[in-house]
Design a protein around this motif. Structure first.
Motif, PDB file in Angstrom:
ATOM      1  N   TYR A 158       0.792  -1.140  -0.159  1.00 14.13           N
ATOM      2  CA  TYR A 158       0.111  -0.071  -0.046  1.00 14.13           C
ATOM      3  C   TYR A 158       0.819   1.395  -0.024  1.00 14.13           C
ATOM      4  O   TYR A 158       0.753   2.310  -0.656  1.00 14.13           O
ATOM      5  CB  TYR A 158      -1.039  -0.071   1.137  1.00 14.13           C
ATOM      6  N   GLU A 159       1.743   1.216   0.560  1.00 12.52           N
ATOM      7  CA  GLU A 159       2.764   2.330   0.698  1.00 12.52           C
ATOM      8  C   GLU A 159       3.436   2.598  -0.494  1.00 12.52           C
ATOM      9  O   GLU A 159       3.397   3.880  -1.024  1.00 12.52           O
ATOM     10  CB  GLU A 159       4.155   2.129   1.542  1.00 12.52           C
ATOM     11  N   LYS A 161       2.088   1.947  -3.315  1.00  7.27           N
ATOM     12  CA  LYS A 161       1.099   2.226  -4.276  1.00  7.27           C
ATOM     13  C   LYS A 161       0.715   3.825  -3.998  1.00  7.27           C
ATOM     14  O   LYS A 161       0.707   4.694  -4.764  1.00  7.27           O
ATOM     15  CB  LYS A 161      -0.234   1.550  -3.988  1.00  7.27           C
ATOM     16  N   TYR A 162       0.909   4.266  -2.604  1.00  6.01           N
ATOM     17  CA  TYR A 162       0.466   5.604  -2.443  1.00  6.01           C
ATOM     18  C   TYR A 162       1.725   6.506  -3.036  1.00  6.01           C
ATOM     19  O   TYR A 162       1.330   7.703  -3.379  1.00  6.01           O
ATOM     20  CB  TYR A 162       0.435   5.815  -0.694  1.00  6.01           C
ATOM     21  N   SER A 164       3.743   6.000  -5.263  1.00  5.37           N
ATOM     22  CA  SER A 164       3.711   6.120  -6.830  1.00  5.37           C
ATOM     23  C   SER A 164       2.279   6.855  -7.197  1.00  5.37           C
ATOM     24  O   SER A 164       2.482   7.650  -8.281  1.00  5.37           O
ATOM     25  CB  SER A 164       3.427   4.682  -7.093  1.00  5.37           C
ATOM     26  N   PHE A 165       1.298   6.884  -6.473  1.00  9.25           N
ATOM     27  CA  PHE A 165       0.090   7.399  -6.975  1.00  9.25           C
ATOM     28  C   PHE A 165       0.295   9.051  -6.830  1.00  9.25           C
ATOM     29  O   PHE A 165      -0.189   9.847  -7.714  1.00  9.25           O
ATOM     30  CB  PHE A 165      -1.053   6.705  -6.104  1.00  9.25           C
ATOM     31  N   ASP A 166       0.455   9.164  -5.586  1.00 10.71           N
ATOM     32  CA  ASP A 166       0.456  10.798  -5.088  1.00 10.71           C
ATOM     33  C   ASP A 166       1.668  10.986  -4.262  1.00 10.71           C
ATOM     34  O   ASP A 166       1.340  10.910  -2.848  1.00 10.71           O
ATOM     35  CB  ASP A 166      -0.880  11.210  -4.574  1.00 10.71           C
ATOM     36  N   GLU A 168       3.438  13.733  -3.430  1.00 16.43           N
ATOM     37  CA  GLU A 168       3.065  14.994  -2.473  1.00 16.43           C
ATOM     38  C   GLU A 168       2.177  14.816  -1.273  1.00 16.43           C
ATOM     39  O   GLU A 168       2.422  15.128  -0.117  1.00 16.43           O
ATOM     40  CB  GLU A 168       2.806  16.077  -3.407  1.00 16.43           C
ATOM     41  N   GLY A 169       0.836  14.316  -1.986  1.00 15.48           N
ATOM     42  CA  GLY A 169      -0.071  13.780  -0.949  1.00 15.48           C
ATOM     43  C   GLY A 169       0.120  13.077   0.223  1.00 15.48           C
ATOM     44  O   GLY A 169       0.121  13.115   1.380  1.00 15.48           O
ATOM     45  N   ALA A 170       1.002  12.090  -0.222  1.00 23.79           N
ATOM     46  CA  ALA A 170       1.649  10.688   0.793  1.00 23.79           C
ATOM     47  C   ALA A 170       2.467  11.637   1.703  1.00 23.79           C
ATOM     48  O   ALA A 170       2.532  11.147   3.004  1.00 23.79           O
ATOM     49  CB  ALA A 170       2.351   9.688  -0.165  1.00 23.79           C
ATOM     50  N   GLU A 171       3.227  12.396   1.219  1.00 28.31           N
ATOM     51  CA  GLU A 171       4.384  13.104   2.070  1.00 28.31           C
ATOM     52  C   GLU A 171       3.310  13.911   3.340  1.00 28.31           C
ATOM     53  O   GLU A 171       3.700  13.982   4.408  1.00 28.31           O
ATOM     54  CB  GLU A 171       5.107  14.038   1.450  1.00 28.31           C
ATOM     55  N   VAL A 172       2.361  14.850   2.740  1.00 29.30           N
ATOM     56  CA  VAL A 172       1.720  15.449   3.494  1.00 29.30           C
ATOM     57  C   VAL A 172       1.020  14.759   4.764  1.00 29.30           C
ATOM     58  O   VAL A 172       0.712  15.087   5.662  1.00 29.30           O
ATOM     59  CB  VAL A 172       0.698  16.525   2.747  1.00 29.30           C
ATOM     60  N   MET A 173       0.576  13.346   4.346  1.00 33.30           N
ATOM     61  CA  MET A 173      -0.044  12.589   5.103  1.00 33.30           C
ATOM     62  C   MET A 173       0.857  11.756   6.127  1.00 33.30           C
ATOM     63  O   MET A 173       0.611  11.118   6.887  1.00 33.30           O
ATOM     64  CB  MET A 173      -0.730  11.622   4.480  1.00 33.30           C
ATOM     65  N   VAL A 175       3.477  10.064   5.131  1.00 34.75           N
ATOM     66  CA  VAL A 175       4.351   8.670   4.892  1.00 34.75           C
ATOM     67  C   VAL A 175       5.504   9.190   4.486  1.00 34.75           C
ATOM     68  O   VAL A 175       5.643  10.295   3.524  1.00 34.75           O
ATOM     69  CB  VAL A 175       3.624   8.154   3.457  1.00 34.75           C
ATOM     70  N   TYR A 180      10.847   5.244   1.558  1.00 36.37           N
ATOM     71  CA  TYR A 180      10.224   4.117   0.659  1.00 36.37           C
ATOM     72  C   TYR A 180      10.736   4.123  -0.734  1.00 36.37           C
ATOM     73  O   TYR A 180      10.858   3.138  -1.139  1.00 36.37           O
ATOM     74  CB  TYR A 180       8.808   4.313   0.465  1.00 36.37           C
TER      75      TYR A 180
ATOM     76  N   ARG B  76       0.218  18.704  10.208  1.00 36.43           N
ATOM     77  CA  ARG B  76      -0.308  17.572   9.442  1.00 36.43           C
ATOM     78  C   ARG B  76      -1.597  16.842   9.844  1.00 36.43           C
ATOM     79  O   ARG B  76      -2.378  16.360   9.101  1.00 36.43           O
ATOM     80  CB  ARG B  76       0.802  16.694   8.690  1.00 36.43           C
ATOM     81  N   TYR B  81      -5.072  17.860   2.890  1.00 41.00           N
ATOM     82  CA  TYR B  81      -4.357  18.202   1.638  1.00 41.00           C
ATOM     83  C   TYR B  81      -4.998  17.393   0.305  1.00 41.00           C
ATOM     84  O   TYR B  81      -5.102  16.218   0.164  1.00 41.00           O
ATOM     85  CB  TYR B  81      -3.097  18.003   1.450  1.00 41.00           C
ATOM     86  N   VAL B  92      -1.591   4.398 -11.986  1.00 40.93           N
ATOM     87  CA  VAL B  92      -1.469   3.497 -10.745  1.00 40.93           C
ATOM     88  C   VAL B  92      -2.825   2.715 -10.896  1.00 40.93           C
ATOM     89  O   VAL B  92      -3.644   3.148 -10.611  1.00 40.93           O
ATOM     90  CB  VAL B  92      -0.895   4.260  -9.571  1.00 40.93           C
ATOM     91  N   MET B 102      -6.235   5.677   2.373  1.00 43.06           N
ATOM     92  CA  MET B 102      -4.967   6.168   2.358  1.00 43.06           C
ATOM     93  C   MET B 102      -4.991   7.408   3.535  1.00 43.06           C
ATOM     94  O   MET B 102      -4.010   7.498   4.337  1.00 43.06           O
ATOM     95  CB  MET B 102      -4.438   6.642   1.174  1.00 43.06           C
ATOM     96  N   ARG B 158      -9.210  12.171   7.428  1.00 41.31           N
ATOM     97  CA  ARG B 158      -8.518  12.422   8.476  1.00 41.31           C
ATOM     98  C   ARG B 158      -9.057  13.484   9.636  1.00 41.31           C
ATOM     99  O   ARG B 158      -8.202  13.899  10.452  1.00 41.31           O
ATOM    100  CB  ARG B 158      -6.956  13.172   7.974  1.00 41.31           C
TER     101      ARG B 158
END
Lengths: 270, 257
Positions: A158-159, A161-162, A164-166, A168-173, A175, A180, B76, B81, B92, B102, B158
């Motif tokens: 999942y990580e 996928k996240y 790869s998918f987004d 910037e969004g993953a970083e803000v959340m 991750v 990774y 955060r 966001y 993907v 997510m 969130r």
């Protein structure tokens, strides 16, 4: 020399391990849109193998080329990942690491060829693969790589996928995108390194992408499709090589090309 | 923790290239704010600073009393966001459920599995944005407006105090833009979520009467639509604007990258 039934057992054992290894790692390579990243591996594994040959045959340092090849591939992978993290497009990042690896390859090719009569032949076996159909060493290498890589790729799917998918969004959340990226590129480098020792760099980098490409057409069953295609490709490829008395890279390469061509034909119709 | 989002003389840059200079504004909860300006004005850059990806080279940015870069982890936890749809990889193979989950799973350590509880939370978030029943569809199979709402649902999972959206309706037709705006209006009213979004086009937002922060490398005006969208201000902020018989025409979209 092994009796025939043991040779057959070894052949299909090694083919199955290679199939499982590639089947597990190929979807990660494809969903991260990192197929061009295979170029990094192609060049870095060769450079790393040459470093190993130089150390072993010229400098007399007993370091097996397999270790230097994988270590150098991981270093080049991290270089690529870092360049992507710093905002370079992936193709540019790949070009940077390829340029670095190629420079090392050129220098060491010259040094090895003038220093030892057998060094270049040894290094070239990493490019084209060995003629041995399957060895205990292959089984240990591929099994070891599979034992390291498979749990991590499935646990962190999942990580991946996240990221790869987004990214910037993953970083803000929260991750850790950079960690990774390093991890996945390193896992792919280890898989490619283990595979290259049996198949050669050229075929390994094609074979590692093919099951993931097919699996991306079956999005909801990616791993199942990838493992199935990969096992068929390796079991079939090794069988062809055994029957036709060819190196395994030729059998796997032929099937890999046939599968890729089939996918292209289907996609063109779609 | 206070109830304001504030920028005090903030300057933002990529390396030595200054993108936004001396940005000052203050938004007090509850608010819906719109960052408006032409292409290259620095809207996305300011959003990246608000969510803690980019650190100001000068000035101070405060999200409810916290520095979004220094206190990243805490900020955060309060911020949802929604990135530009063009920055998301639609290649993907990921399902709607996985995308929305997510939002919640990223708060947990690996392995991040979609449990029954997570699945239930996903369905609730999807119903908030009017997409119930789509959880098993692939993200790439949805329309642009639906994809945007899936990303909003992911942020909502969130339970953010502040929702930050980068160009939430770029590349959408007017009807889809209005659907997004209505969804945001409902979220603001029902959940009390503060909203900051960027856009070229203010017209769909007239429905929600946001605070407009008009920027183009610096702040030109801050206030309600009727106070900011005045010809004399727009001519300064949009120097290459098209004018037809005294009417100023805005609202270009980003070209796909």
């Amino acid at each position: 020399m092994l009796p025939t039934d043991q040779v057959t057992l070894m052949l299909y054992g090694v083919a199955a391990l290679a199939g499982l290894l590639v089947g597990g790692v190929s979807p990660s390579l494809v969903i991260s849109r990192s197929v061009t990243f295979a170029l990094t591996l192609l060049h870095s594994l060769l450079a790393g193998a040459l470093i190993g040959v130089y150390l072993e045959d010229v400098a007399g340092v007993p370091v097996p080329p397999v270790f230097t090849a994988v270590a150098f591939a991981i270093a080049a992978s991290i270089l690529t990942a870092e360049a992507v993290t710093r905002g370079f497009p992936e193709d540019v990042a790949v070009a940077l690491s390829v340029a670095f690896s190629t420079t090392v390859t050129i220098v060491l090719t010259y040094v090895v060829s003038v220093s030892t009569p057998t060094g270049m032949a040894k290094a070239m076996s990493y490019v084209f693969g060995t003629s041995a159909i399957a060895t205990v060493g292959d089984a240990i290498r591929l099994g070891g790589a599979f034992a390291i890589i498979a749990p991590l790729t499935h646990l962190l799917w999942y990580e991946h996928k996240y990221v790869s998918f987004d990214p910037e969004g993953a970083e803000v959340m929260g991750v850790r995108v950079r960690v990774y990226r390093y991890l996945f590129y390193s896992l792919i480098a280890i898989a490619s390194g283990a595979l290259s020792m049996s198949l050669g760099v050229l075929i390994a980098h094609v074979a590692i992408s093919t099951p993931g490409l097919v699996a991306s057409m079956k999005a909801r069953k990616m791993f199942l499709t990838s493992y199935t295609v990969s096992l068929l490709m390796f079991l079939g490829g090794y069988s062809i090589a055994y029957v036709a008395n060819l190196p395994p890279s030729a059998g796997v390469g032929a099937l890999s090309v046939a599968i890729s061509a089939g996918v292209m034909a289907v996609m063109r119709r779609a | 923790m206070n109830d304001t989002v504030r920028a005090e003389s903030v300057t933002l840059a990529y390396g030595s290239r200054v993108v936004l200079e001396d940005v000052t504004f203050e938004l007090r909860s509850p608010f819906i704010a719109l960052l408006m300006g032409p292409n290259g004005a620095g809207k996305t850059t300011l959003i990246r600073a608000i969510v803690g990806i980019l650190r100001p080279i000068r000035g101070r940015l405060s999200i409810y009393g916290m520095d979004p870069y220094e206190d990243r982890a805490r900020v955060r936890g309060l911020v949802g966001y929604v990135p530009q749809i063009l920055n998301v990889s639609r290649n993907v193979p990921i399902t709607v459920e996985e995308v929305v989950a997510m939002g919640l799973l990223s708060k947990l350590p690996p392995p991040r599995l979609i449990t029954r509880e997570v699945g239930e939370a996903v369905r609730k978030a999807l119903s908030l944005v009017g997409l119930e029943g789509l959880e098993n569809r692939l993200f790439s199979e949805l329309s642009g407006g639906q994809q945007q709402r899936v990303l909003i649902a992911r942020a909502l999972l969130r339970k953010p105090r502040l929702l930050v959206l980068d160009e939430p309706y770029s590349m959408l037709d007017f009807k889809s833009k209005c659907e997004i705006v209505n969804t945001l209006k409902r979220i603001h009213e029902e959940l009390g979520t503060d909203i900051i979004m960027s856009a070229h086009d203010v017209s769909p937002c007239a429905l929600i009467d946001p605070v407009v922060i008009l920027i183009n490398r610096k702040v030109f005006a801050v206030g309600k639509i009727r106070d900011v969208l005045r010809p004399e201000i727009l001519r300064k902020a949009y120097p290459d604007v098209t004018e037809v018989e005294g009417m100023i025409i805005l609202g270009e979209d980003h070209a796909p990258h």
